[in-house]
Design an enzyme around this catalytic site. Structure first.
Site: not given
Ligand code: ATR
Length: 302
Positions: A76, A130, A155, A180, A247
């Protein structure tokens, strides 16, 4: 609308989704059902395209008279530099998930390839459907009126950032960002303060009730994932409604607990549906048969 479709012939037109990986995609059954219901002699395919080949794959579709494309992970952002024209939606969100191929009429006007009798010079226009799908899903699937509402967003990755900015653009009064990695949530809060100062964006859980909680983390995709929120700091009964962008599985532990707490709930299928429906509208310039597409999607999930 008709349920029968002409067999593939030399005049059949094509659309496709590109991703890497792509096998999980539910877009082909959804889009083919929509195209069939509109009586179009179109088909929608899925291709596994490596990011380093994306440009070539877009050029290939353009050359072969495709009506358009959808792009999913990891394409994207890359595609922003691979189209000749960016619609405002793609410019605002900095990502392209829909491409419409357009051809130039003798009058100089560009029209969608899907509507053209003959194809001459072709250009690609990039769109983003989106962000609009997030607000539509919250409204239509969850009954949330966003203007003036208060929400919690879990997130701050790519999906979380787009959701946060879209919610602010829709006039949310207060947004509580939880992630996180707190620094990423703080950066989004600052961005909102700058772009949408009427929305109060803060990092951390609220003390009181909220209109909705939205999960934009990847937690819940895999069995054994930790919960995406801290139950001790935010009991779910404080949220009137809970939306999970995931989903598959259809019911994450978050949604299960939200139902038990009496919240209205919905999963991310609506987001997939509305981004796809809007893409079909972009290619056809006609209203999409949303309910037909919803049903096809639900069947594909089963
Ligand atoms: P996307 O494009 O789907 O948003 P991403 O940019 O990799 O994918 O983001 C994943 C999200 O899930 C982030 O908010 C991530 O938290 P971090 O910013 O701290 O990495 C969160 N996430 C993924 N695994 C996690 C975990 N084990 N515990 C807490 N948060 C998690």
């Amino acid at each position: 609308m008709s349920d029968c479709q002409k067999p593939i012939s030399a005049s059949t037109r094509y659309g496709a989704v590109y991703g890497f990986p792509i096998r999980h995609s539910a877009s082909p059954p959804m889009q083919n059902a929509g195209m069939r219901a509109l009586g179009l002699d179109w088909r929608y395919l899925a291709f596994e395209v490596r990011p380093e080949r994306l440009r070539q794959a877009i050029e290939g579709a353009k050359t072969m008279g495709f009506i358009g494309l959808n792009l999913t992970v990891p394409h994207k952002l890359l595609a922003v530099d691979m189209v000749e024209v960016l619609d405002e939606s793609a410019r605002v969100w900095g990502a392209v998930n829909t491409i419409r191929f357009e051809t130039k009429l003798p009058s100089g006007e560009w029209v969608p390839v899907g509507r053209a009798e003959a194809i001459g010079e072709v250009r690609a226009q990039g769109f983003n459907t989106d962000a609009g799908a997030i607000s539509r899903a919250l409204r239509e699937d969850l009954g949330v009126e966003l203007r003036g509402a208060t929400g919690v967003l879990l997130g701050a990755g790519g999906a979380g950032r787009t959701a946060a900015l879209k919610l602010a653009a829709e006039g949310l009064a207060r947004l509580h960002l939880v992630n996180r990695t707190a620094a990423k949530a703080e950066a989004i809060a600052r961005e909102i303060q700058r772009l949408y100062p009427e929305t109060q964006a803060t990092v951390g859980y609220p003390a009181g009730k909220v209109d909705f909680l939205l999960n934009a983390t990847s937690l819940g995709l895999k069995p054994g994932d930790p919960l995406p929120w801290d139950e001790t700091r935010f009991p779910l009964r404080q949220a009137a409604a809970v939306y999970d962008m995931i989903y598959r599985p259809a019911t994450t532990p978050l949604l299960q607990q939200a139902r038990a707490a009496g919240c209205r709930t919905a999963n991310g299928l609506g987001m997939l549906l509305y981004q796809g429906a809007q893409a079909l509208e972009i290619w056809t310039e006609r209203p999409a048969p949303v309910e037909v597409m919803r049903q096809a999607l639900a069947e594909a999930m089963r």
